[in-house]
Motif scaffolding. Structure first.
Motif, PDB file in Angstrom:
ATOM      1  N   ALA A  78       5.257   1.413  -6.552  1.00  0.00           N
ATOM      2  CA  ALA A  78       5.658   2.621  -5.821  1.00  0.00           C
ATOM      3  C   ALA A  78       5.104   3.833  -6.547  1.00  0.00           C
ATOM      4  O   ALA A  78       4.826   3.774  -7.752  1.00  0.00           O
ATOM      5  CB  ALA A  78       7.186   2.720  -5.738  1.00  0.00           C
ATOM      6  N   SER A 126       9.389  -0.292   1.255  1.00  0.00           N
ATOM      7  CA  SER A 126      10.403   0.188   0.317  1.00  0.00           C
ATOM      8  C   SER A 126      11.531  -0.814   0.050  1.00  0.00           C
ATOM      9  O   SER A 126      12.308  -0.626  -0.873  1.00  0.00           O
ATOM     10  CB  SER A 126      11.028   1.476   0.864  1.00  0.00           C
ATOM     11  N   GLN A 156      -0.472   4.505  -0.593  1.00  0.00           N
ATOM     12  CA  GLN A 156       0.569   3.869  -1.403  1.00  0.00           C
ATOM     13  C   GLN A 156       1.512   3.029  -0.544  1.00  0.00           C
ATOM     14  O   GLN A 156       1.960   1.966  -0.967  1.00  0.00           O
ATOM     15  CB  GLN A 156       1.345   4.926  -2.201  1.00  0.00           C
ATOM     16  N   ARG A 157       1.779   3.472   0.681  1.00  0.00           N
ATOM     17  CA  ARG A 157       2.636   2.682   1.583  1.00  0.00           C
ATOM     18  C   ARG A 157       2.040   1.302   1.815  1.00  0.00           C
ATOM     19  O   ARG A 157       2.729   0.300   1.800  1.00  0.00           O
ATOM     20  CB  ARG A 157       2.755   3.387   2.944  1.00  0.00           C
ATOM     21  N   THR A 212       5.673   1.855 -11.687  1.00  0.00           N
ATOM     22  CA  THR A 212       5.712   2.926 -10.689  1.00  0.00           C
ATOM     23  C   THR A 212       5.173   4.194 -11.356  1.00  0.00           C
ATOM     24  O   THR A 212       5.047   4.245 -12.588  1.00  0.00           O
ATOM     25  CB  THR A 212       7.154   3.164 -10.190  1.00  0.00           C
ATOM     26  N   SER A 228       2.359  -0.647  -1.476  1.00  0.00           N
ATOM     27  CA  SER A 228       3.754  -1.041  -1.740  1.00  0.00           C
ATOM     28  C   SER A 228       4.152  -2.213  -0.841  1.00  0.00           C
ATOM     29  O   SER A 228       4.832  -3.143  -1.286  1.00  0.00           O
ATOM     30  CB  SER A 228       4.708   0.128  -1.497  1.00  0.00           C
TER      31      SER A 228
END
Ligand code: SAM
Ligand code: SF4
Length: 447
Positions: free
Chosen positions: A335, A439, A373-374, A306, A377
């Motif tokens: 993340a 997440s 990034q979403r 991360t 991830s």
């Protein structure tokens, strides 16, 4: 506090990073030793302390908002208000002048003086005086080695192994609020780890502003983390925050091979452009950072990496921002924490480099990276679908008490229905992953 006096109640609120959470545990311990009691209830408190963060402007705004609320309480009754931590250190002049309601300011190296400061403030109020107590000297030696933190029950215990930072990244206020780097004695740390395990904690997180530059005699961080992970009974050992410059082969091998050191490294990148990295004084280039990531992944392909990114640092052009975006796309972290650059008083950047990227551009860049990034991830988390992974149970899920949550070894949150499996915090369960968001992983009991 005098032995026959009625107990005085302290309400302590903590803002910011894990180091602040840990420091609040030290403060609780130091004040309890002196006879103070703690309360969750602001209304009942004789003393309200706020342990503060100064890393970005929004951290400041939160504290000013809280102080506004305390003003109303203080109008109605006597109350001692203290600001502790990084903001107390960094904004002592501003806080003493603009906030008459603040009675005590104590920086991160001055917590031993708190019992005296509080008792002086209480006595001064009783006499109708309103003297301020200030303790904001930075120390080259203070590590609170002999203070055993008053830890809340739980699964994880923090140990600060070093304090301060000598790196002087140009954007960062930490060297000014927390002072020079100093490491604790290793034997004391290992003894504390043994006590923590005896108390029933399953996980230890070693903390430091620059944790992997730990050094004491001939102990470096690789030797220290291995000694802690060797303590019988410990399930998991984590560490945060490391700097990419301090990853010798021995540390990478320890993380890759030791069964109790978690396969997760938080590796703050900050920017993908060499010119910006140089202005930031990060001491590595994008190519060197990428080589480190490659080395880590070649040793341990399953490791979770991360990172932290700052958007809109002084003079960052669209093309330079694009280098960061491409590197983020390329390195595919699990993340990333993405921040707008926030100019901090006293830092090298505040003195030398104008904060000249507009707020609108910073917002636009943060949003772009956030969306990117979403997506990454989510793709990364979907790689776990169908796998059975060991999960350390934390407790109830945030959204619903009918669900439980825990963490994978790589620090990814896992949620499951308690009807599937109900287990006490601290248990290590094999769970099979059937769904994923950016997440969170969702799990069933493994068959
Ligand atoms: N010691 C760690 C390192 O060197 O990478 C970082 C610790 S700092 C408390 C956590 C993160 O806050 C940094 O990695 C950086 O991304 C962010 N940060 C620090 N100063 C900042 C600033 N002035 N504006 C925006 N973000 C900042
Ligand atoms: Fe701040 Fe981390 Fe740089 Fe130290 S290494 S100055 S804590 S960003």
């Amino acid at each position: 506090m005098s032995q026959n006096a009625p107990p005085r109640y302290v309400h302590l609120e903590t803002f910011g990073c894990q180091m602040n959470e840990y420091d609040s545990e030290l403060v609780r311990s130091l004040l309890k030793r002196d006879g103070y009691e703690f309360t969750e209830d602001r209304e009942r408190a004789d003393v309200i302390l706020m342990n503060t963060c100064a890393i970005r402007e929004n951290a400041h705004n939160k504290i000013y908002f809280e102080l506004g609320e305390l003003k109303a309480i203080k109008k109605q009754r006597s109350l001692v208000v203290g600001v502790l931590g990084c903001m107390a250190q960094n904004l002592k002049d501003e806080l003493t002048k603009s906030q008459p309601l603040v009675d005590i300011l104590a920086g991160p190296d001055a917590y031993r003086r708190l019992p005296m400061l509080i008792s002086d403030a209480l006595q001064s109020q009783e006499r109708g005086l309103h003297r301020k107590g200030l303790a904001v000297d930075l120390s080259e030696y203070e590590t609170y080695d002999d203070v055993l933190p008053e830890r809340n029950d739980g699964v994880n215990a923090w140990i600060a192994v070093m304090r301060g930072c000598d790196n002087f990244c140009s954007f960062c206020v930490v060297p000014y609020t927390r002072g020079r780097e100093r490491s604790r004695d290793p034997e004391g740390i290992v003894r504390e780890a043994e006590q923590i395990v005896a108390q029933g904690f399953k996980q230890i997180t070693l903390l430091g502003q620059n944790v992997n530059s730990y050094r004491s005699g001939n102990w470096d961080f690789a030797r220290l983390i291995t000694a802690v992970a060797d303590v019988p009974g410990i399930e998991r050992v984590r560490f945060t925050s490391p700097h990419p410059k301090d990853f010798p082969p021995a540390l990478l091998e320890a993380v890759a091979d030791h069964p109790h050191i978690c396969k997760h490294i938080h590796l703050p990148l900050q920017a993908g452009s060499d010119r910006i990295l140089d202005l930031m004084n990060r001491t590595y280039t994008a190519r060197e950072y990428r080589a480190l990531v490659d080395r880590i992944r070649s040793m341990r392909p399953d490791i979770v990496l991360t990172t932290d990114i700052i958007c809109g640092f002084s003079s960052e052009t669209d093309a330079e921002f694009d280098e960061t975006r491409r590197l983020l796309e390329n390195l595919r972290f699990h993340a990333a924490y993405i921040f707008k650059y926030s100019e901090r008083k006293h830092t090298i950047a505040a003195r030398k480099f104008p904060d000249d990227v507009s707020e609108a551009t910073k917002t636009e860049r943060v949003t772009q990276l956030f969306d990117l990034q979403r997506r990454i991830s989510l793709e990364r988390n979907r790689e776990y679908l169908g796998m059975t992974v060991p999960v350390l149970v934390d407790g109830d899920a945030k959204r619903s008490s009918s669900q439980a949550k825990g963490k994978t070894d790589g620090n990814i949150t896992v949620v499951w229905d308690k009807t599937e499996l109900s287990s006490a915090p601290g248990a290590l369960l094999p769970l099979s992953i059937y769904d994923a968001s950016a997440s969170t992983l969702y799990a069933h009991r493994s068959q």
